[in-house]
Design a protein around this motif. Structure first.
Motif, PDB file in Angstrom:
ATOM      1  N   UNK A  86      31.252 -30.730 -50.981  1.00 30.73           N
ATOM      2  CA  UNK A  86      30.442 -31.369 -49.947  1.00 30.73           C
ATOM      3  C   UNK A  86      30.858 -32.798 -49.639  1.00 30.73           C
ATOM      4  N   UNK A  87      31.815 -33.336 -50.376  1.00 29.82           N
ATOM      5  CA  UNK A  87      32.259 -34.718 -50.154  1.00 29.82           C
ATOM      6  C   UNK A  87      33.098 -34.785 -48.878  1.00 29.82           C
ATOM      7  N   UNK A  88      32.617 -35.542 -47.898  1.00 33.27           N
ATOM      8  CA  UNK A  88      33.308 -35.659 -46.616  1.00 33.27           C
ATOM      9  C   UNK A  88      32.906 -36.982 -45.960  1.00 33.27           C
ATOM     10  N   UNK A  89      33.833 -37.588 -45.257  1.00 33.00           N
ATOM     11  CA  UNK A  89      33.572 -38.847 -44.562  1.00 33.00           C
ATOM     12  C   UNK A  89      33.616 -38.598 -43.060  1.00 33.00           C
ATOM     13  N   UNK A  90      32.547 -38.984 -42.359  1.00 33.02           N
ATOM     14  CA  UNK A  90      32.457 -38.781 -40.909  1.00 33.02           C
ATOM     15  C   UNK A  90      32.228 -40.131 -40.242  1.00 33.02           C
ATOM     16  N   UNK A  91      33.061 -40.479 -39.263  1.00 35.25           N
ATOM     17  CA  UNK A  91      32.948 -41.751 -38.545  1.00 35.25           C
ATOM     18  C   UNK A  91      33.098 -41.519 -37.051  1.00 35.25           C
ATOM     19  N   UNK A  92      32.643 -42.506 -36.276  1.00 38.12           N
ATOM     20  CA  UNK A  92      32.773 -42.483 -34.826  1.00 38.12           C
ATOM     21  C   UNK A  92      33.640 -43.658 -34.370  1.00 38.12           C
ATOM     22  N   UNK A  93      34.344 -43.482 -33.251  1.00 40.60           N
ATOM     23  CA  UNK A  93      35.189 -44.551 -32.712  1.00 40.60           C
ATOM     24  C   UNK A  93      35.363 -44.334 -31.215  1.00 40.60           C
ATOM     25  N   UNK A  94      35.764 -45.409 -30.529  1.00 40.17           N
ATOM     26  CA  UNK A  94      36.190 -45.263 -29.135  1.00 40.17           C
ATOM     27  C   UNK A  94      37.685 -45.576 -29.085  1.00 40.17           C
ATOM     28  N   UNK A  95      38.220 -45.863 -27.907  1.00 38.23           N
ATOM     29  CA  UNK A  95      39.658 -46.109 -27.797  1.00 38.23           C
ATOM     30  C   UNK A  95      40.076 -47.454 -28.389  1.00 38.23           C
ATOM     31  N   UNK A  96      39.105 -48.313 -28.707  1.00 34.80           N
ATOM     32  CA  UNK A  96      39.445 -49.652 -29.167  1.00 34.80           C
ATOM     33  C   UNK A  96      39.089 -49.907 -30.631  1.00 34.80           C
ATOM     34  N   UNK A  97      37.954 -49.386 -31.093  1.00 35.00           N
ATOM     35  CA  UNK A  97      37.464 -49.748 -32.434  1.00 35.00           C
ATOM     36  C   UNK A  97      36.518 -48.680 -32.960  1.00 35.00           C
ATOM     37  N   UNK A  98      36.148 -48.840 -34.227  1.00 36.75           N
ATOM     38  CA  UNK A  98      35.135 -47.970 -34.814  1.00 36.75           C
ATOM     39  C   UNK A  98      33.763 -48.292 -34.217  1.00 36.75           C
ATOM     40  N   UNK A  99      32.937 -47.277 -34.082  1.00 39.09           N
ATOM     41  CA  UNK A  99      31.589 -47.439 -33.536  1.00 39.09           C
ATOM     42  C   UNK A  99      30.588 -47.193 -34.666  1.00 39.09           C
ATOM     43  N   UNK A 100      29.744 -48.188 -34.925  1.00 36.82           N
ATOM     44  CA  UNK A 100      28.743 -48.074 -35.995  1.00 36.82           C
ATOM     45  C   UNK A 100      27.312 -48.219 -35.474  1.00 36.82           C
ATOM     46  N   UNK A 101      27.145 -48.798 -34.286  1.00 34.45           N
ATOM     47  CA  UNK A 101      25.802 -48.954 -33.726  1.00 34.45           C
ATOM     48  C   UNK A 101      25.283 -47.608 -33.207  1.00 34.45           C
ATOM     49  N   UNK A 102      23.995 -47.367 -33.445  1.00 37.65           N
ATOM     50  CA  UNK A 102      23.326 -46.152 -32.965  1.00 37.65           C
ATOM     51  C   UNK A 102      23.989 -44.876 -33.491  1.00 37.65           C
ATOM     52  N   UNK A 103      24.445 -44.956 -34.742  1.00 35.49           N
ATOM     53  CA  UNK A 103      25.059 -43.805 -35.409  1.00 35.49           C
ATOM     54  C   UNK A 103      24.166 -43.398 -36.583  1.00 35.49           C
ATOM     55  N   UNK A 104      23.883 -42.114 -36.687  1.00 29.20           N
ATOM     56  CA  UNK A 104      23.093 -41.585 -37.799  1.00 29.20           C
ATOM     57  C   UNK A 104      23.875 -40.439 -38.430  1.00 29.20           C
ATOM     58  N   UNK A 105      24.044 -40.514 -39.758  1.00 26.66           N
ATOM     59  CA  UNK A 105      24.731 -39.447 -40.475  1.00 26.66           C
ATOM     60  C   UNK A 105      23.732 -38.691 -41.316  1.00 26.66           C
ATOM     61  N   UNK A 106      23.655 -37.397 -41.125  1.00 24.81           N
ATOM     62  CA  UNK A 106      22.747 -36.575 -41.912  1.00 24.81           C
ATOM     63  C   UNK A 106      23.351 -36.223 -43.262  1.00 24.81           C
ATOM     64  N   UNK A 107      22.540 -35.635 -44.135  1.00 23.45           N
ATOM     65  CA  UNK A 107      23.021 -35.177 -45.432  1.00 23.45           C
ATOM     66  C   UNK A 107      23.671 -33.803 -45.285  1.00 23.45           C
ATOM     67  N   UNK A 108      24.649 -33.543 -46.130  1.00 26.57           N
ATOM     68  CA  UNK A 108      25.276 -32.223 -46.127  1.00 26.57           C
ATOM     69  C   UNK A 108      24.287 -31.178 -46.627  1.00 26.57           C
TER      70      UNK A 108
END
Length: 213
Positions: A86-108
């Motif tokens: 179940x170990x996994x890393x999930x991230x969001x990004x656009x064409x310029x940088x990583x996106x951390x605002x308004x991001x929610x990660x649920x539990x596996x």
């Protein structure tokens, strides 16, 4: 178990020999340093999760991005299914940088059909003015790394229905955990009150016997 350090660098290595399932857990690295006032401070690392299992690791069998549109915002749901462990890393990004605002990660969570496989979801909410902007959902698993684009990977069929299923499932998990916590808290409070009652009864009985004497 062996811990060794490199003489040239401040690096430490932990080696565990003859691993068994009992060795599974989260291992933390910590160090102490002396402050200018002479006090010792302890600093812990973020921890490394170790899973010892006879089951072989497997990459995600399916990954997709769902979307839910409202008048003033769009929510993207990155759904990654059927992987192990179940170990996994999930991230969001656009064409310029990583996106951390308004991001929610649920539990596996475990798949209902196969107890050995896991799934996970992550949400990104953006204002309606960015509906044409490209975002990427990236995941890193020990068996596979991939990147999904909101322009290419968004599921168009039954989008709202799919999002609703994911939202309800994760919300139900968190609500269930919260209810279990409340029940345990209430139980502990009841036990505490019962214990106080018996202590009071014992104290009152001892005091009464002392008066008779």
């Amino acid at each position: 178990m062996e811990v060794r350090s490199d003489s040239d660098q401040a690096l430490y290595h932990l080696t565990i020999n003859s691993l068994t399932p009992k060795d599974s857990g989260i291992y933390f690295c910590a160090y102490w340093y002396v402050t200018t006032t002479g006090y010792y401070n302890k600093v812990f690392g973020s921890g490394t999760k170790l899973i010892v299992s006879e089951k072989a690791s497997s990459p995600p069998a399916n990954s997709e991005i769902l979307q839910s549109k409202k008048e003033n915002q769009t929510t993207y749901v990155c759904l990654i299914e059927k992987f192990y462990p179940e170990v996994i890393k999930v991230t969001w990004a656009d064409d310029e940088k990583d996106v951390t605002d308004n991001v929610v990660k649920g539990d596996a969570w475990k798949s209902p059909k196969d107890d050995d496989d896991y799934s996970i979801a992550s949400w990104l909410t953006v204002p309606a003015k960015n509906k044409d902007k490209k975002y990427y959902c990236k995941y890193e698993h020990e068996e596979k790394q991939a990147s999904l684009s909101t322009q290419d990977s968004v599921k168009t069929a039954s989008q709202e229905e799919g999002c609703g299923k994911v939202f309800n499932r994760d919300q139900l998990r968190h609500r269930t955990a919260y209810l279990v916590y409340i029940i345990l808290l209430l139980k502990s409070s009841m036990y505490y009150l019962i214990l106080l009652f018996f202590i009071y009864k014992m104290w009152a009985s001892t005091k009464h016997q002392g008066k008779k004497a």
